[in-house]
Design an enzyme around this catalytic site. Sequence first.
Site, PDB file in Angstrom:
ATOM      1  N   LYS A  31       2.247 -67.398  37.410  1.00 27.38           N
ATOM      2  CA  LYS A  31       2.921 -66.236  37.961  1.00 27.38           C
ATOM      3  C   LYS A  31       2.409 -64.941  37.354  1.00 27.38           C
ATOM      4  O   LYS A  31       2.348 -63.909  38.023  1.00 27.38           O
ATOM      5  CB  LYS A  31       4.428 -66.366  37.716  1.00 27.38           C
ATOM      6  N   LEU A  98      -5.980 -68.435  23.445  1.00 32.29           N
ATOM      7  CA  LEU A  98      -5.212 -69.658  23.229  1.00 32.29           C
ATOM      8  C   LEU A  98      -6.096 -70.848  22.872  1.00 32.29           C
ATOM      9  O   LEU A  98      -7.286 -70.883  23.212  1.00 32.29           O
ATOM     10  CB  LEU A  98      -4.413 -70.004  24.499  1.00 32.29           C
ATOM     11  N   GLU A  99      -5.493 -71.823  22.235  1.00 33.01           N
ATOM     12  CA  GLU A  99      -6.150 -73.097  21.963  1.00 33.01           C
ATOM     13  C   GLU A  99      -6.546 -73.748  23.292  1.00 33.01           C
ATOM     14  O   GLU A  99      -5.799 -73.706  24.268  1.00 33.01           O
ATOM     15  CB  GLU A  99      -5.168 -73.998  21.202  1.00 33.01           C
ATOM     16  N   ASP A 146      10.353 -73.448  31.720  1.00 30.24           N
ATOM     17  CA  ASP A 146       9.518 -73.888  32.845  1.00 30.24           C
ATOM     18  C   ASP A 146       8.777 -75.172  32.495  1.00 30.24           C
ATOM     19  O   ASP A 146       7.562 -75.272  32.643  1.00 30.24           O
ATOM     20  CB  ASP A 146       8.525 -72.783  33.211  1.00 30.24           C
TER      21      ASP A 146
END
Length: 286
Positions: A31, A98-99, A146
Amino acid sequence: MESKNNKESKGPPKTFEISDFELGSVIGSGKFGRVYLAQEKKTRLLVAVKIIEKEHIKEQILHQQIFYEIYFHSMLRHPNIIRMYTYFHDSTSLYLILEFARRGSLYNNMRQQKYKRFTEDLAAKYIYQTADALKYCHDLYFFHGDVKPENILLDSRGNVKLSDFGLAWPSDSSALNSRGCLCGTRDYLAPELLKGEPYNEKVDHWSLGVLCFELLVGRSLFASKRRETTVQRILEVDIRFPKIVTEEAQDFISKLVKYQPEHRMSLEDAMSHLWIRQNFDVISNQ
């Protein structure tokens, strides 16, 4: 992930820029932005880069939501949660470094199975690790919001990495009252969310039960061709177990997918449930 800087320099570390990374293919989208596979040019470390356009944040009035995503995700240190190394921004976009989880999403892995679903031992492992990650979040007074197969990744060893904290939110009532929106994925929404009633971290408990069903059966618990039918089934807690779901698994799912949030099984009890113990050796996998 350390900032790019000269070790001999006594000045402040240099912040990253998107030019410090070689962007590859899109490996996810949501989103709030797209996620790219990337490599940091100096260290050659493979990472995932989530890019969120500032214009989109302004248009959708997502300032508070993005703040919470970064605030919560940046503090997390858990073996079953994707690590956020750093973040930065420029005039057009916000970047989350991020990883990288090499095996991709749980959803894609599930679709690659022979019957488009997991065996009980694998499902129990993934559910246990997801519950452990969620408990860690709840202990820090926020919930994920989520939980679904698309937002759960697998690392190179096949262990769960909970990801995408774009809908994470504080558990306290004052923050929840300011949210003012229906957030999450329809098939996984708890009744209180659909009815616009007060809610808390127990929405993650509900989603964990729905997730367990999908991993075992290969389809969502309340899936229907019509949106109205799905909503009705959720509100009625209309659970229909096929024969492939064992009694122990049915008990596990039924204790999480409860209409009243306070009646949902705790994450501690979920992690020690008979179905988990029968199918996943917690001790040997710690």
